[in-house]
Motif scaffolding. Structure first.
Motif, short mmCIF file in Angstrom:
data_model
loop_
_atom_site.label_atom_id
_atom_site.label_comp_id
_atom_site.label_asym_id
_atom_site.label_seq_id
_atom_site.Cartn_x
_atom_site.Cartn_y
_atom_site.Cartn_z
N VAL A 99 0.85 -1.18 0.00
CA VAL A 99 0.00 0.00 0.00
C VAL A 99 0.89 1.24 0.00
N GLN A 100 0.31 2.36 -0.38
CA GLN A 100 1.04 3.61 -0.33
C GLN A 100 0.20 4.67 0.38
N GLU A 109 -9.22 6.22 -1.11
CA GLU A 109 -8.01 5.40 -1.27
C GLU A 109 -7.15 5.45 -0.01
N GLU A 110 -7.05 6.65 0.58
CA GLU A 110 -6.25 6.78 1.80
C GLU A 110 -6.89 6.00 2.95
N ALA A 115 -6.73 1.41 6.66
CA ALA A 115 -7.40 0.22 7.20
C ALA A 115 -6.54 -1.02 7.01
N ARG A 116 -5.88 -1.12 5.86
CA ARG A 116 -5.02 -2.30 5.62
C ARG A 116 -3.81 -2.29 6.53
N LEU A 123 3.13 -6.91 4.92
CA LEU A 123 2.84 -6.06 3.78
C LEU A 123 3.96 -5.04 3.65
N ILE A 124 4.05 -4.43 2.49
CA ILE A 124 5.03 -3.37 2.25
C ILE A 124 4.28 -2.05 2.19
#
Length: 565
Positions: A99-100, A109-110, A115-116, A123-124
């Protein structure tokens, strides 16, 4: 009782087997390149690591593979949104969760990315240094601190580096707030000064440095001397017509970018442009046209920089001299990332040195500014944010404030708490004076000036271009010549003088008559050169001889033009 040797050795061998499986099944790689194994082993051992590896050598894999083996998240701090977007898309294609968090995202998107991250697990996470400085983001990460923090383009950390970003100064405080996870810093270039500063700024624990060198045999360097701006543009046009494939033309100013772009468009060339004064949407559109192959030529300032990964770039032309050799190597190194031959050409017009001198006259912190910041801070709550300080001092940019605050913190006038708030220390009288702190940047200005002179010396030199670059980065060892640059292919009769203030045009020198043997020259011997007085040999490097003449003039010649006195 017998010892089960295989069981004792199993963890290491099991990890190696797992690495090999990951390389093949996930990354589609059969084996690691030079340096990658050492970096990966260092990271998995939990060591703070600085990897200096040339462009195209696979630095990203050095964190992507450990990320698949480490228990928690891997945080990647990147200076460019376009760079993290590119990495994110590649990881998603490989099926790796990433995610970014940056200003390009919509609110939805943010929220999804946050949440992720809150879910934790492997995750990265990509973020900018500015986002890492956010207390809210640190609080989010703090619930499950990352197993590894990666600093991409790590030369940006150093105030001696050519792409210095003040936001990077806050990374050490963020690392402390996260419980000081292991760090992997990645860069393609770093002088000894920059390496030492990265170590200091990261507050590293016995930083393990892995330097695989900067040499890339597929890059062919050359310099073309021009005498005026018109000749400069004509030379670019000729090069563009002679060179196949796609490429980048770098210019030092927005004005030069727009002028060249307009001329190329008028001539029907497939061209786009990129500079910091374009609207963000237009910059992205122009970049996409070039990266997608819809435009052959990108004319740009150095704003079109880090993270530009177009492997089939066949040429990079510098219309004007850059500020230093670090910047030149980084920018020219965007050519030939596919490993195939590529041309890196610098057009050198002596007057362009003044353009860079203008940029170098940038505004460094003064003792008066430091005093004003402390005075403003005294009117704020005991713990304050940089935004609150900026509101009190609207005449100062956020970047400039960050540099000043770092100076005050180094001088022990200021502290930074775990949530990246600032507070003044007491008593202030026991600390260094503002003048002492500001004096640090006198050295910075002098270093920048010397770096520009070294860039000019490179442009004027008759030595192998690669040897000059390798010597600058302390990586020359026994390297003699690349055999592909302009000076190796067509050795000049006379290399540039070492004096860099007013470099005269080299006069023509008649070569020795054909068939005569080259004289044996030794250091200290007296020699003569046509059109010059008798001098003393200072050094002999292959077929190039450096001679001291009267009035402290030092020049370098090809040996064939030198005769015993």
């Amino acid at each position: 009782m017998a010892t089960n040797t295989s069981a004792v050795q199993d963890p290491g061998s099991a990890r190696r087997r797992k690495i090999q499986r990951l390389l093949r099944s996930v990354f589609g790689v059969t084996r690691l390149r030079a340096g990658q194994q050492e970096v990966i082993d260092s990271v998995l051992a939990g060591r703070d690591t600085l990897a200096i590896m040339p462009t195209g050598s696979g630095k990203s894999l050095c964190y992507q593979l450990p990320a698949a083996l480490l228990p928690g998240a891997t945080l990647v701090v990147s200076p460019l949104i376009s760079l993290m977007q590119d990495q994110l898309e590649k990881l998603q294609q490989l099926g790796i969760t990433a995610v970014q968090l940056n200003s390009s995202l919509t609110r939805a998107e943010e929220d999804e990315a946050i949440a992720r991250i809150a879910e934790g697990g492997k995750l990265i996470i990509f973020c900018t240094p500015e986002r890492l400085a956010s207390p809210a983001f640190l609080s989010l990460l703090g619930a499950a601190p990352p197993s590894l923090v990666v600093i991409d383009e790590a030369h940006c950390i150093s105030q001696w580096g050519h792409d210095f970003r003040p936001a990077f100064l806050e990374i050490a405080a963020a690392l402390r707030a996260l419980g000081r996870p292991p760090v992997l810093a990645l860069t393609a270039t770093a002088t000894e000064e920059v390496i030492a500063d990265i170590d200091t700024q990261l507050e590293a624990r016995k930083l393990h440095i892995i330097n695989t060198g900067i040499y890339r045999a597929n890059l062919r360097y050359r310099v073309i001397q021009v005498t005026n701006a018109g000749e400069q543009q004509d030379a670019v046009l000729r090069l563009l017509r002679e060179t196949a494939g796609v490429g980048i033309v770098y210019a030092a100013t927005v004005k030069a970018v727009e002028a060249l772009t307009a001329r190329l468009q008028a001539l029907g060339e497939s061209v786009s442009c990129y500079h910091g004064k374009l609207a963000a949407r237009e910059r992205k559109h122009n970049q996409d046209l070039f990266m997608g192959g819809e435009r052959r030529i990108m004319v740009a300032t150095n704003a079109f920089g880090m993270g530009i990964d177009k492997p089939d770039t066949r040429f990079v032309i510098h219309l004007q001299v850059p500020a230093n050799l670090e910047a030149y190597y980084q920018e020219s190194g965007r050519a030939g990332r596919d490993g195939l031959p590529a041309d890196c050409t610098l057009l050198y017009f002596q007057e362009d040195k003044r353009v860079q001198q203008f940029f170098l006259a940038k505004h460094y912190p003064t003792d008066g500014e430091l005093a004003a910041i402390v005075a403003a801070a005294q009117e704020l709550p005991a713990t304050f944010t940089i935004d609150a300080l900026a509101s009190s001092l609207p005449e100062y940019s956020s970047s400039h404030l960050k540099v000043c605050l770092k100076l005050l913190k180094d001088g022990k006038l200021l502290r930074q708490d775990r949530k990246l708030g600032y507070s003044l220390k007491a008593p202030l009288a026991a600390s260094p004076t503002y003048a002492q702190l500001a004096h640090i940047y006198v050295g910075k200005q002098e270093r920048d000036r010397q770096a520009l002179e070294q860039m000019v010396a490179y442009a004027q030199s008759g030595f192998c271009r690669w040897k000059l670059l390798l010597e600058y980065f302390g990586d020359a060892d026994d390297f003699e010549r690349c055999c592909t640059c302009d000076n190796c292919q067509s050795p000049p009769a006379l290399a540039a003088p070492i004096s860099l203030d007013e470099i005269p045009q080299a006069p023509a020198v008649a070569p020795a008559p054909a068939g005569l043997p080259t004289p044996q020259l030794t250091v200290g011997s007296r020699v003569r050169v046509p059109r010059y007085q008798t001098g003393t040999v200072l050094s002999v490097a292959g077929d190039q001889v450096t001679i001291a003449f009267p009035e402290n003039t030092t020049r370098t010649f090809m040996a064939e033009f030198v005769a015993p006195a």
